[in-house]
Design a protein around this motif. Structure first.
Motif, short mmCIF file in Angstrom:
data_model
loop_
_atom_site.label_atom_id
_atom_site.label_comp_id
_atom_site.label_asym_id
_atom_site.label_seq_id
_atom_site.Cartn_x
_atom_site.Cartn_y
_atom_site.Cartn_z
N ILE A 1 11.49 -0.91 -4.27
CA ILE A 1 11.16 -0.97 -5.78
C ILE A 1 9.61 -0.26 -6.02
N ILE A 2 8.41 -1.08 -5.29
CA ILE A 2 7.17 -0.96 -5.52
C ILE A 2 6.64 0.52 -5.19
N ASN A 3 6.94 1.06 -3.96
CA ASN A 3 6.48 2.32 -3.59
C ASN A 3 7.09 3.54 -4.32
N PRO A 4 8.28 3.45 -4.75
CA PRO A 4 8.60 4.59 -5.40
C PRO A 4 8.06 4.50 -7.08
N ALA A 5 8.09 3.18 -7.46
CA ALA A 5 7.37 3.23 -8.83
C ALA A 5 5.71 3.61 -8.76
N VAL A 6 5.12 3.20 -7.80
CA VAL A 6 3.58 3.75 -7.66
C VAL A 6 3.72 5.21 -7.50
N GLN A 7 4.47 5.88 -6.64
CA GLN A 7 4.30 7.23 -6.48
C GLN A 7 4.71 8.17 -8.05
N GLU B 1 0.55 -1.28 0.04
CA GLU B 1 -0.01 -0.06 -0.02
C GLU B 1 0.82 1.27 0.02
N THR B 2 0.27 2.16 -0.87
CA THR B 2 1.26 3.65 -0.96
C THR B 2 0.36 4.77 -1.05
N ASP B 3 1.05 5.62 -0.24
CA ASP B 3 0.13 6.96 -0.37
C ASP B 3 1.02 8.06 -1.24
N THR B 4 0.46 8.45 -2.05
CA THR B 4 1.03 9.53 -3.09
C THR B 4 0.30 10.77 -3.04
N SER B 5 0.97 11.97 -3.16
CA SER B 5 0.44 13.14 -3.45
C SER B 5 1.06 13.69 -4.94
N ALA B 6 -0.20 14.35 -5.49
CA ALA B 6 -0.05 14.81 -6.84
C ALA B 6 -0.94 15.91 -7.30
N SER B 7 -0.98 16.54 -8.32
CA SER B 7 -1.65 17.48 -8.89
C SER B 7 -2.57 17.12 -10.08
N GLU C 1 -4.78 2.59 -16.40
CA GLU C 1 -3.27 3.01 -16.80
C GLU C 1 -2.27 3.07 -15.84
N ILE C 2 -2.64 3.19 -14.62
CA ILE C 2 -1.65 2.88 -13.59
C ILE C 2 -1.49 1.58 -13.49
N SER C 3 -2.11 0.57 -13.44
CA SER C 3 -1.73 -0.75 -13.64
C SER C 3 -0.80 -1.14 -14.89
N GLU C 4 -1.16 -0.84 -16.22
CA GLU C 4 -0.24 -0.92 -17.27
C GLU C 4 1.00 -0.54 -17.18
N HIS C 5 1.16 0.92 -16.71
CA HIS C 5 2.44 1.34 -16.63
C HIS C 5 3.34 0.64 -15.47
N LEU C 6 2.45 0.44 -14.31
CA LEU C 6 3.34 -0.35 -13.38
C LEU C 6 3.74 -1.70 -13.62
N THR C 7 3.06 -2.52 -14.37
CA THR C 7 3.17 -3.86 -14.65
C THR C 7 4.54 -3.88 -15.52
N ASN C 8 4.69 -2.84 -16.62
CA ASN C 8 5.86 -2.76 -17.17
C ASN C 8 6.96 -2.33 -16.50
N ARG C 9 6.78 -1.61 -15.28
CA ARG C 9 7.90 -1.30 -14.62
C ARG C 9 8.59 -2.35 -13.78
N LEU C 10 7.48 -3.15 -13.20
CA LEU C 10 8.06 -4.15 -12.32
C LEU C 10 8.50 -5.11 -13.09
N PRO D 1 -4.82 19.81 -5.98
CA PRO D 1 -3.93 18.84 -5.06
C PRO D 1 -4.94 17.53 -5.00
N VAL D 2 -4.16 16.50 -4.97
CA VAL D 2 -4.96 15.00 -5.03
C VAL D 2 -4.18 14.02 -4.18
N SER D 3 -4.48 13.39 -3.32
CA SER D 3 -3.97 12.56 -2.37
C SER D 3 -4.55 11.19 -2.70
N THR D 4 -3.65 10.36 -3.07
CA THR D 4 -4.22 8.81 -3.44
C THR D 4 -3.62 7.92 -2.76
N HIS D 5 -4.46 6.79 -2.24
CA HIS D 5 -4.23 5.74 -1.55
C HIS D 5 -4.17 4.54 -2.48
N VAL D 6 -3.09 3.93 -2.91
CA VAL D 6 -3.19 2.80 -3.96
C VAL D 6 -2.48 1.59 -3.24
#
Length: 281
Positions: free
Chosen positions: A127-133, A84-90, A158-167, A96-101
């Motif tokens: 690996i996982i937390n930095p990639a998710v953020q 589980e990862t918490d991210t802050s983005a725009s 979209e997040i799943s597709e990018h994360l799958t390729n990264r991991l 401002p958006v805070s996301t819990h993934v």
């Protein structure tokens, strides 16, 4: 010749010493034997570690031999694990958006050696937390804040597709990804709430207008029907029908008449054609 007497205490000491030696030897054998085996649990694979160096041989679940004291077996979990990862983005409109993934992932069994040798056990933090953020920030920036809510499934895809390729570079398998929560600023939440209220009020006004229009059409249709009915009735009225109605009225009046003329003067006396009755046979 002098006789040498045997000391019973010496014999006893030898016997005790032999027992102690045997016990120590047995204990050593037991300890060595216990350290000659290692068990790999179900849902894991094992790797030999000899003098700090990993062996690329993958051990399946079960009992395995190892060199006592010099060799250990480390276990790598290959079951589905949640990170589980918490991210802050725009967002695209700079909200401002805070996301819990939550990411469900697993380790490729055949590549456990590469993962442990290059990354180690702390896969989540390394690996996982930095990639998710990073990926969440990238995807979030392409959507308006309201679209992040309305198109939640698309964003997660979209997040799943990018994360799958990264991991995949680290032989990690992404099984599923869930956006547990989007959190926006209080001002944005209030604006969304006000917009929803306005939409509900507009919908109610539209429904009321439609209801009024329907009721007006119903009244017009009813009036038209009544007018048409009256028109048809007027078309049915003929001189013969009027004369017939007059005769019916006179007959009803005669049925109620007691044979006496009204005694009240000053008023008009109803005309009744009595002769028409006296001439009847």
């Amino acid at each position: 010749m002098e006789t040498v007497k045997k000391n019973p205490g010496t014999k006893r000491n030898f016997k005790l010493g032999g027992i102690t030696t045997a016990a120590v030897a047995g204990l050593i054998v037991l300890v060595v034997g216990a350290n000659s085996f290692a068990q790999v649990e179900y849902g894991h694979v094992g790797l030999y570690k000899t003098f700090g160096k990993l062996d690329s041989n993958i051990l399946s679940p079960g009992i395995h031999l190892k060199i006592p004291f010099f060799q250990t077996v480390i276990q790598v979990n290959t079951q589905v694990t949640k990170a589980e990862t918490d991210t802050s983005a725009s967002s695209k409109d700079l909200q401002p958006v805070s996301t819990h993934v939550a990411v469900n992932y697993s380790v490729n069994k055949e590549s456990a050696y590469n993962l442990m040798n290059n990354v180690g056990r702390n896969v989540d933090a390394v690996i996982i937390n930095p990639a998710v953020q990073e990926i969440v920030k990238e995807v979030t920036a392409r959507y308006q804040a309201e679209d992040l809510i309305a198109k939640r499934d698309i964003v997660a895809g979209e997040i799943s597709e990018h994360l799958t390729n990264r991991l995949a570079k680290y032989d990690l398998i992404v099984n599923e990804i869930n956006i547990v929560n989007f959190k926006f600023s209080d001002a944005f939440n209030q604006s969304i709430e006000a917009k929803q209220v306005a939409q509900q009020q507009a919908l109610k006004a539209s429904n009321d207008l439609k209801r009024i229009e329907i009721e007006a059409k119903q009244k017009i249709a009813q009036a038209q029907a009544e007018a048409e009915s009256l028109k048809l009735k007027k078309q049915e009225v003929t001189p013969e029908l009027v004369q017939l109605k007059q005769i019916e009225v006179q007959e009803k009046a005669l049925e109620k008449w007691d044979g006496r003329l009204p005694s009240v003067t000053g008023g008009a006396t109803p005309f009744i054609d009595i002769q028409s009755f006296t001439n009847q046979p």
